[in-house]
Design an enzyme around this catalytic site. Structure first.
Site, PDB file in Angstrom:
ATOM      1  N   ARG A 117       0.526  -1.092   0.420  1.00 55.85           N
ATOM      2  CA  ARG A 117      -0.215   0.056   0.000  1.00 55.85           C
ATOM      3  C   ARG A 117       0.789   1.209  -0.025  1.00 55.85           C
ATOM      4  O   ARG A 117       0.383   2.584  -0.760  1.00 55.85           O
ATOM      5  CB  ARG A 117      -0.932  -0.163   0.853  1.00 55.85           C
ATOM      6  CG  ARG A 117      -2.171  -1.095   0.718  1.00 55.85           C
ATOM      7  CD  ARG A 117      -3.229  -1.135   2.275  1.00 55.85           C
ATOM      8  NE  ARG A 117      -4.865  -1.683   2.246  1.00 55.85           N
ATOM      9  CZ  ARG A 117      -4.622  -2.927   3.176  1.00 55.85           C
ATOM     10  NH1 ARG A 117      -4.612  -2.370   4.429  1.00 55.85           N
ATOM     11  NH2 ARG A 117      -5.673  -3.029   2.597  1.00 55.85           N
ATOM     12  N   ARG A 157       1.234   1.078 -11.712  1.00 54.86           N
ATOM     13  CA  ARG A 157      -0.040   1.903 -10.500  1.00 54.86           C
ATOM     14  C   ARG A 157      -1.443   0.286 -11.014  1.00 54.86           C
ATOM     15  O   ARG A 157      -1.466   0.114  -9.889  1.00 54.86           O
ATOM     16  CB  ARG A 157      -0.418   2.763 -10.400  1.00 54.86           C
ATOM     17  CG  ARG A 157      -2.125   2.457  -9.832  1.00 54.86           C
ATOM     18  CD  ARG A 157      -1.006   2.317  -8.067  1.00 54.86           C
ATOM     19  NE  ARG A 157      -2.851   2.247  -7.407  1.00 54.86           N
ATOM     20  CZ  ARG A 157      -3.700   1.869  -7.882  1.00 54.86           C
ATOM     21  NH1 ARG A 157      -3.544   0.728  -8.100  1.00 54.86           N
ATOM     22  NH2 ARG A 157      -4.855   2.459  -6.329  1.00 54.86           N
ATOM     23  N   LYS A 210      -4.134 -11.003  -0.104  1.00 58.53           N
ATOM     24  CA  LYS A 210      -5.549 -11.202   0.057  1.00 58.53           C
ATOM     25  C   LYS A 210      -5.742 -12.880  -0.601  1.00 58.53           C
ATOM     26  O   LYS A 210      -6.758 -13.866   0.447  1.00 58.53           O
ATOM     27  CB  LYS A 210      -6.461  -9.969  -0.966  1.00 58.53           C
ATOM     28  CG  LYS A 210      -6.276  -8.996  -0.404  1.00 58.53           C
ATOM     29  CD  LYS A 210      -7.492  -7.900  -1.278  1.00 58.53           C
ATOM     30  CE  LYS A 210      -7.272  -6.305  -0.128  1.00 58.53           C
ATOM     31  NZ  LYS A 210      -8.733  -5.986  -0.746  1.00 58.53           N
ATOM     32  N   ASN A 259     -12.886  -2.958  -0.794  1.00 59.69           N
ATOM     33  CA  ASN A 259     -12.664  -1.844   0.665  1.00 59.69           C
ATOM     34  C   ASN A 259     -13.401  -0.784  -0.339  1.00 59.69           C
ATOM     35  O   ASN A 259     -12.469  -0.150  -0.312  1.00 59.69           O
ATOM     36  CB  ASN A 259     -12.025  -2.316   1.917  1.00 59.69           C
ATOM     37  CG  ASN A 259     -11.516  -1.761   2.547  1.00 59.69           C
ATOM     38  OD1 ASN A 259     -12.291  -0.061   3.148  1.00 59.69           O
ATOM     39  ND2 ASN A 259     -11.173  -2.209   4.025  1.00 59.69           N
ATOM     40  N   GLU A 310     -10.877   2.666  -0.293  1.00 59.39           N
ATOM     41  CA  GLU A 310     -11.366   3.778  -1.943  1.00 59.39           C
ATOM     42  C   GLU A 310     -12.275   4.865  -1.637  1.00 59.39           C
ATOM     43  O   GLU A 310     -11.141   5.994  -2.549  1.00 59.39           O
ATOM     44  CB  GLU A 310     -12.608   3.056  -2.760  1.00 59.39           C
ATOM     45  CG  GLU A 310     -11.319   1.698  -3.211  1.00 59.39           C
ATOM     46  CD  GLU A 310     -13.037   1.413  -4.057  1.00 59.39           C
ATOM     47  OE1 GLU A 310     -13.443   1.363  -4.517  1.00 59.39           O
ATOM     48  OE2 GLU A 310     -12.266  -0.126  -4.513  1.00 59.39           O
ATOM     49  N   THR A 334      -7.970  -1.465 -12.228  1.00 58.66           N
ATOM     50  CA  THR A 334      -6.969  -2.493 -11.220  1.00 58.66           C
ATOM     51  C   THR A 334      -7.696  -3.303 -10.676  1.00 58.66           C
ATOM     52  O   THR A 334      -7.261  -4.681 -10.391  1.00 58.66           O
ATOM     53  CB  THR A 334      -5.853  -1.865  -9.734  1.00 58.66           C
ATOM     54  OG1 THR A 334      -5.591  -0.587 -10.690  1.00 58.66           O
ATOM     55  CG2 THR A 334      -5.850  -2.425  -8.622  1.00 58.66           C
ATOM     56  N   GLU A 385      -6.856  -7.311 -10.882  1.00 54.71           N
ATOM     57  CA  GLU A 385      -6.996  -8.017  -9.171  1.00 54.71           C
ATOM     58  C   GLU A 385      -8.048  -9.500  -9.849  1.00 54.71           C
ATOM     59  O   GLU A 385      -7.563 -10.926  -9.332  1.00 54.71           O
ATOM     60  CB  GLU A 385      -7.771  -7.400  -8.173  1.00 54.71           C
ATOM     61  CG  GLU A 385      -6.839  -6.780  -7.975  1.00 54.71           C
ATOM     62  CD  GLU A 385      -6.603  -5.498  -6.794  1.00 54.71           C
ATOM     63  OE1 GLU A 385      -6.106  -4.683  -6.116  1.00 54.71           O
ATOM     64  OE2 GLU A 385      -8.553  -5.291  -6.779  1.00 54.71           O
TER      65      GLU A 385
END
Length: 266
Positions: free
Chosen positions: A17, A153, A164, A190, A194, A242, A246
């Protein structure tokens, strides 16, 4: 680039992060640098006479990006687990290989084509004045910096996804085996994080975009880049892409994971 060799554990969620927060700064400054030049539409379309047929069937930006990535490939940029090339074929590195700590499962997920399309059609048009100032090389150089930062990014989502997955491997495997993309999306999302991210981006874009010629922070009327453009960039493009990376990664990761792997992770 992230340092994956000198840190004992570079893949903790806090470290990941922290890298994402640092990339926010990189992206904002890259956009500010690009915004100092005009849009220069001709660099995004193949066959323009300005380039005297030297770019072949590529646009000037595509040609310049390919030549740039050839040099970067020779110094092993794309052997790093967080770097993804836009172009191919690329030459082999001239430097000896680096042994990186293994974290991600093997995959070939790459959304750079989508990043390029979004950047040319929706991002650069929102930050640059729509005219031609003949600064083609300078514009393309800044475009490449923006594209590479956005690519890092967005593909960094794989590291978040793997982290996760390791926290809840059996559930992610169950959802992956059912190809339940919606449930995986909800499980990894989450919304509070965000929301804080977008608020932080708004503040950064305001501060970084000022000329700092006013007595109080945030009062400058001469912003070098519209704040809302930065926020919308993340809200409309960076976060959704993103998430796509994921989810794709977690589907592939879960479907290939064996029971022994899950036991060892737990």
């Amino acid at each position: 680039m992230s340092n994956f060799t000198d840190i004992d554990d570079p893949f903790t969620l806090d470290r990941l992060r922290s890298t994402l927060v640092r990339l926010e700064d990189t992206i904002i400054f890259a956009l500010i640098e690009r915004a100092q030049f005009a849009l220069n539409k001709c660099i995004y379309h193949p066959g323009f006479l300005e380039f005297k047929d030297t770019t072949g069937d590529k646009s000037f930006l595509e040609y310049f990006l390919w030549e740039t990535e050839k040099v970067h490939a020779r110094v092993r940029r794309y052997t790093s687990p967080d770097e993804y090339a836009f172009t191919s074929p690329l030459p082999e590195p001239i430097l000896p290989p680096v042994k990186f700590k293994r974290f991600l499962a093997k995959n070939d997920i790459n959304v750079n084509d989508k990043i390029m399309d979004i950047y040319v059609k929706s991002i650069v048009t929102g930050i640059c004045d729509d005219h031609d100032d003949n600064n083609y090389g300078s514009s393309a150089t800044k475009d490449i910096e923006c594209l590479q930062a956005l690519s890092r990014r967005i593909h960094y989502g794989k590291f978040i996804a793997e982290s996760k997955f390791r926290d809840n491997p059996k559930e992610y495997k169950r959802l992956a085996m059912n190809n339940d993309r919606d449930a995986i999306y909800e499980l990894l999302t989450n919304r509070q994080v965000e929301k804080k991210l977008l608020e932080r981006l708004r503040r950064k874009a305001l501060v970084y975009g000022q000329t700092l010629d006013q007595a109080e922070e945030g009062t400058s009327t001469h912003l070098r880049i519209p704040v809302q453009v930065v926020v919308e960039l993340y809200e409309r493009w960076v976060i959704p892409l993103t998430k796509e990376v994921e989810v794709d990664y977690l589907i592939e990761r879960g479907q290939k994971a064996k029971d022994d792997d899950l036991t060892s992770i737990e």
